[in-house]
Design an enzyme around this catalytic site. Sequence first.
Site, PDB file in Angstrom:
ATOM      1  N   GLU A   1      -3.823   7.158  -4.381  1.00 31.88           N
ATOM      2  CA  GLU A   1      -3.956   6.306  -5.447  1.00 31.88           C
ATOM      3  C   GLU A   1      -5.050   6.587  -6.391  1.00 31.88           C
ATOM      4  O   GLU A   1      -6.082   6.664  -5.946  1.00 31.88           O
ATOM      5  CB  GLU A   1      -4.064   4.885  -5.134  1.00 31.88           C
TER       6      GLU A   1
ATOM      7  N   HIS B   1      -1.451  -0.260 -10.015  1.00 28.36           N
ATOM      8  CA  HIS B   1      -2.207  -1.301  -9.219  1.00 28.36           C
ATOM      9  C   HIS B   1      -2.451  -2.541  -9.780  1.00 28.36           C
ATOM     10  O   HIS B   1      -3.601  -3.094  -9.633  1.00 28.36           O
ATOM     11  CB  HIS B   1      -3.325  -0.776  -8.236  1.00 28.36           C
TER      12      HIS B   1
ATOM     13  N   ARG C   1       0.742  -1.186   0.044  1.00 27.65           N
ATOM     14  CA  ARG C   1      -0.095  -0.022   0.060  1.00 27.65           C
ATOM     15  C   ARG C   1       0.893   1.205   0.013  1.00 27.65           C
ATOM     16  O   ARG C   1       1.799   1.120   0.634  1.00 27.65           O
ATOM     17  CB  ARG C   1      -1.050  -0.080   1.325  1.00 27.65           C
TER      18      ARG C   1
ATOM     19  N   ASP D   1       3.785  -0.026  -7.400  1.00 25.92           N
ATOM     20  CA  ASP D   1       2.609  -0.811  -7.851  1.00 25.92           C
ATOM     21  C   ASP D   1       1.428   0.124  -7.255  1.00 25.92           C
ATOM     22  O   ASP D   1       0.181   0.147  -7.650  1.00 25.92           O
ATOM     23  CB  ASP D   1       2.515  -2.005  -7.713  1.00 25.92           C
TER      24      ASP D   1
END
Length: 327
Positions: free
Chosen positions: A269, A288, A241, A264
Amino acid sequence: MVQIGVLLPVSMQKAIFSETSRKEMEAIAAVRWNETDEQLTEEQACQFLQGCEVSVGSWKTPKPSRAILEACPEIKLWEHAAGSVKAFFSDELQGKDIMIASCAPAIGRTVAEMVLGEMIIGLRRIIPNAQSNRTERRAPVPNKLYLAAATIGIIGASQVGRYFLQLVRPFGPRVLLYDPYITHEAAAELGAAKVDSLLELCAQCDAITMHTPMTESTRHMMGAKEFQTMKDDAVFINSSRGGCIDEQALIAELQKGRLFAFLDVSDPEPADMDNPIRTLPNVIYTSHLAGGQSYHIGNQVVEDLKAYLSGQKPKMVVTWDMLDRLA
Ligand SMILES: NC(=O)C1=CN([C@@H]2O[C@H](COP(=O)(O)OP(=O)(O)OC[C@H]3O[C@@H](n4cnc5c(N)ncnc54)[C@H](O)[C@@H]3O)[C@@H](O)[C@H]2O)C=CC1
Ligand SMILES: O=C(O)C(=O)CO
């Protein structure tokens, strides 16, 4: 036959169930498939799940709310065809006789595979070399590391971390593991040496991959001190995260050209369009996509259903007492 309601939109059904797993499921239960690609409302889900003992949902379906569980009292198992289920555990669920199963183990395999690829690409300096070859006739071959010669670090002995360990072990690197909840003996059984200090891991490793959940104790756990302690040219991978790292502190090190990162995830986000992680040459920022949807998930759903129908527990049943350590 037990009735199962698959709330997942059609496109997600196609992404996670192979023909074989779909048939297997239909052989063991009466399956009601959602036939639309729309996200069902809570009201529609109440209708759809009438008479069902098992619900198969995900993020694109309603959660197991009090309204649904009261409208469909036969539901005993809520199978989450995705990872984290923490958000399901609201007060609404207190006292409800329902088992919640997560497909995090299946997703873990997909993430681990991507991390392995990134680590190899990072250690071999493939990306900077290829970037230089865009403008140079023959970019110098940099000092590169093979996995067998590298010391690598895993933060979090999580499911993803463990799958990654399984994948990387045959390459022969020295593996350090940081996770306060695992013993030295258990780490050794996994093929890793536990370190008690995160800074020690940072100082020793050529590549580090992060697999912790987002909790009070993990927020910004990779901060300025940790990134500054990492070796020059070390590889840092975060597919956990965004909030587990202090992104600004990482950016400061990246701007010095010291590290190479694969991110990622970000915080927030997606990352803002002017966030340097989108443009710095030593970062690969992906949206992600490490977990994604795969047949591993559908296979786990079927395995979990088989276990449930034979009176055993699905692979990962999540309970209240697990939440503060879980993703
Ligand atoms: N990028 C993607 O597509 C995906 C990301 N994830 C993320 O990957 C991470 C790992 O997921 P899972 O493997 O399912 O986790 P998990 O729930 O299996 O394990 C979490 C681990 O973190 C450890 N941990 C907790 N607090 C810690 C601390 N302060 N320091 C070090 N270790 C600590 C726990 O002991 C446990 O071993 C999560 O953040 C999850 O949300 C998971 C799947 C897909
Ligand atoms: O399951 C999770 O935690 C994810 O990030 C899914 O991609």
